[in-house]
Design an enzyme around this catalytic site. Structure first.
Site, PDB file in Angstrom:
ATOM      1  NE  ARG A  53      -6.818   4.082   7.455  1.00  0.00           N
ATOM      2  CZ  ARG A  53      -7.956   3.421   7.525  1.00  0.00           C
ATOM      3  NH1 ARG A  53      -9.003   3.849   6.845  1.00  0.00           N
ATOM      4  NH2 ARG A  53      -8.084   2.349   8.263  1.00  0.00           N
ATOM      5  CD  GLU A 109      -0.846  -0.098  16.607  1.00  0.00           C
ATOM      6  OE1 GLU A 109      -0.907   1.041  16.106  1.00  0.00           O
ATOM      7  OE2 GLU A 109      -0.290  -1.065  16.036  1.00  0.00           O
ATOM      8  NE  ARG A 167     -22.466  -8.227  -7.091  1.00  0.00           N
ATOM      9  CZ  ARG A 167     -23.390  -8.985  -7.664  1.00  0.00           C
ATOM     10  NH1 ARG A 167     -24.625  -8.980  -7.207  1.00  0.00           N
ATOM     11  NH2 ARG A 167     -23.085  -9.730  -8.692  1.00  0.00           N
ATOM     12  CE  LYS A 190      -7.578   3.231  12.204  1.00  0.00           C
ATOM     13  NZ  LYS A 190      -7.187   1.842  12.159  1.00  0.00           N
ATOM     14  CG  ASN A 207       0.933   2.674   8.025  1.00  0.00           C
ATOM     15  OD1 ASN A 207       0.216   1.891   8.643  1.00  0.00           O
ATOM     16  ND2 ASN A 207       0.685   3.042   6.786  1.00  0.00           N
ATOM     17  CG  HIS A 212       4.773  -4.028   8.964  1.00  0.00           C
ATOM     18  ND1 HIS A 212       4.048  -3.152   8.190  1.00  0.00           N
ATOM     19  CD2 HIS A 212       3.899  -4.555   9.846  1.00  0.00           C
ATOM     20  CE1 HIS A 212       2.797  -3.136   8.610  1.00  0.00           C
ATOM     21  NE2 HIS A 212       2.681  -3.977   9.616  1.00  0.00           N
ATOM     22  CE  LYS A 233      -5.565   0.779   6.009  1.00  0.00           C
ATOM     23  NZ  LYS A 233      -4.132   0.976   6.322  1.00  0.00           N
ATOM     24  CD  GLU A 243      -2.658   3.731   4.335  1.00  0.00           C
ATOM     25  OE1 GLU A 243      -3.405   3.061   5.077  1.00  0.00           O
ATOM     26  OE2 GLU A 243      -1.483   3.470   4.149  1.00  0.00           O
ATOM     27  CG  HIS A 298       2.876   0.207  11.726  1.00  0.00           C
ATOM     28  ND1 HIS A 298       2.761   1.105  12.772  1.00  0.00           N
ATOM     29  CD2 HIS A 298       1.843  -0.667  11.883  1.00  0.00           C
ATOM     30  CE1 HIS A 298       1.708   0.783  13.507  1.00  0.00           C
ATOM     31  NE2 HIS A 298       1.133  -0.285  12.989  1.00  0.00           N
ATOM     32  CG  HIS A 339       1.153  -5.477  14.821  1.00  0.00           C
ATOM     33  ND1 HIS A 339       1.881  -5.289  13.665  1.00  0.00           N
ATOM     34  CD2 HIS A 339       0.409  -4.346  14.987  1.00  0.00           C
ATOM     35  CE1 HIS A 339       1.583  -4.107  13.154  1.00  0.00           C
ATOM     36  NE2 HIS A 339       0.699  -3.510  13.931  1.00  0.00           N
TER      37      HIS A 339
HETATM   38  N1  GLY Z   1      -3.911   0.349  11.162  1.00  0.00           N
HETATM   39  C1  GLY Z   1      -3.680   1.402  10.241  1.00  0.00           C
HETATM   40  C2  GLY Z   1      -4.920   1.874   9.563  1.00  0.00           C
HETATM   41  O1  GLY Z   1      -6.000   1.488   9.910  1.00  0.00           O
HETATM   42  O2  GLY Z   1      -4.822   2.633   8.631  1.00  0.00           O
END
Ligand code: GLY
Length: 363
Positions: A243, A185, A121, A229, A247, A254, A143, A239, A250, A267
């Site tokens: 946040r 990026e 956990r 960031k 994107n 994507h 993430k 998000e 993207h 990517h």
């Molecule tokens: N790569 C986008 C984020 O971390 O929200």
């Protein structure tokens, strides 16, 4: 040496950036009270280059160190690889006070983070990113996750590391295509958040190879990107709003990545194409200035990144794919659109007609 704090309501952490930092991993972790046992997760190639220096540094600081290697590549980013990390954790009795260290690019970071979030956990987690993309994006912000056969990153958790340790020297072994992909990026942060970074990139003669970038500019690139960031994630960890601006590029990116079966473009290349497309959409909606869009596109070209959608991908297929994107909210496609260098907003007013009109020049 730069230190950036990701300020969060709980579990704030530092990003430590300095050439030669790998040999400081042990002492940096020691200060954070991260237990006695460390499991380093990496891939064979990266571990060959950098495993020894990390393990030595950890052992000198008094940690008992184990390692687990996963073959390189996105195709290993699945639950089976996580099961294997758990097996190794069990064999070495990795406890809740122990630490998993991700030594590698985004795939290793995402998987190690997810294993850290779920083993017992939740155990301590440290990111040691070795690709530019992982340094400026994937390793910061919590993430974590793996792919499902039906889609990328469908399984995951928000789980913040205790430390992100960045050593720019490791970029010397990064293939040039991966370096450029990370730069996509970096350019993104210039457009969405940091005009000064954008201007510094614009002033450089050549951004297409690590060798053409001065150590000072490289440190600026990494530090300012991580700061951007950190700023965004600090304001919106999970998000629910802001946040999403990360994107930028993207949505179409994507779609193009998926329509070329993740085989033709990496990517960052897809994001570069997506940023150019988003710029054209903003232009056609009268939201952005032609001169600024041109500056963006020139910067992308100067970095050796692609700007046009591959000819075999049709606009109709892009529109279909965008509709099924996981970022679609209440049936509305949301686009991140620039209004000035350093400023974007989230729009749900981009219609298929606008996209088609903006894309037509690529045909
Ligand atoms: N790569 C986008 C984020 O971390 O929200």
């Amino acid at each position: 040496m730069s230190r950036i704090t990701v300020n969060l309501p709980q579990n704030s952490y530092n990003i430590a950036i300095a050439p030669g930092n790998l040999s400081q991993l042990g002492t940096q972790m020691q200060k954070l009270n991260l237990g006695n046992k460390v499991l380093v997760v990496s891939n064979p190639e990266i571990f060959d280059y950098y495993g020894d220096i990390c393990v030595k540094s950890l052992e000198q600081a008094g940690f008992e160190v184990f390692s687990h290697l996963i073959p390189a590549g996105e195709s290993y980013k699945h639950l089976g690889s996580i099961q294997q990390i758990y097996d190794t954790a069990l064999t070495h009795r990795i406890e809740r006070s122990s630490t998993l260290v991700a030594l590698g690019g985004g795939v290793i970071g995402d998987m190690t983070g997810f294993a850290s979030a779920t083993w017992l956990r939740g155990v301590n987690f440290v990111q040691v990113p070795t690709s530019l993309l992982a340094m400026v994006d994937a390793s910061v912000g919590g993430k974590t996750g793996v792919n499902h056969p039906q889609g990328k990153n469908l399984i995951g958790a928000f789980y913040q590391p205790k430390l992100v340790l960045i050593d720019p020297n490791v970029l010397k072994t990064l293939p040039v295509r991966e370096f450029r992909a990370g730069m996509a990026e970096v350019i993104k942060y210039g457009i969405i958040w940091d005009k000064d970074l954008f201007e510094q990139l614009t002033a450089a003669d050549d951004l297409s190879h690590l060798e053409t970038i001065t150590p000072e500019l490289l440190e600026t690139i990494i530090t300012r990107s991580c700061q951007a960031k950190a700023d965004v994630v600090s304001q919106d960890e999970k998000e629910s709003g802001l946040r999403a601006i990360l994107n930028y590029g993207h949505t179409i990116g994507h779609a193009v990545e998926s329509l070329t079966n993740y085989e033709q473009l990496v990517h960052g290349e897809a994001v570069a194409i997506g940023m150019v497309a988003a710029g054209k959409i903003a232009l056609s909606m009268g939201l952005w200035k032609t001169e600024e869009a041109r500056l963006q596109d020139n910067l992308i070209t100067k970095t050796g990144l692609p700007t046009v959608i591959p000819p075999q991908v049709s606009i109709e297929d892009i529109l279909e794919t965008i509709k099924s994107d996981k970022k679609v909210k209440a049936g509305k496609v949301r686009f991140i659109l620039p209004t000035q260098i350093g400023k974007v907003f989230i729009s749900d007013r981009v219609t298929p007609e606008i996209i088609t009109q903006a894309m037509i020049s690529d045909r």
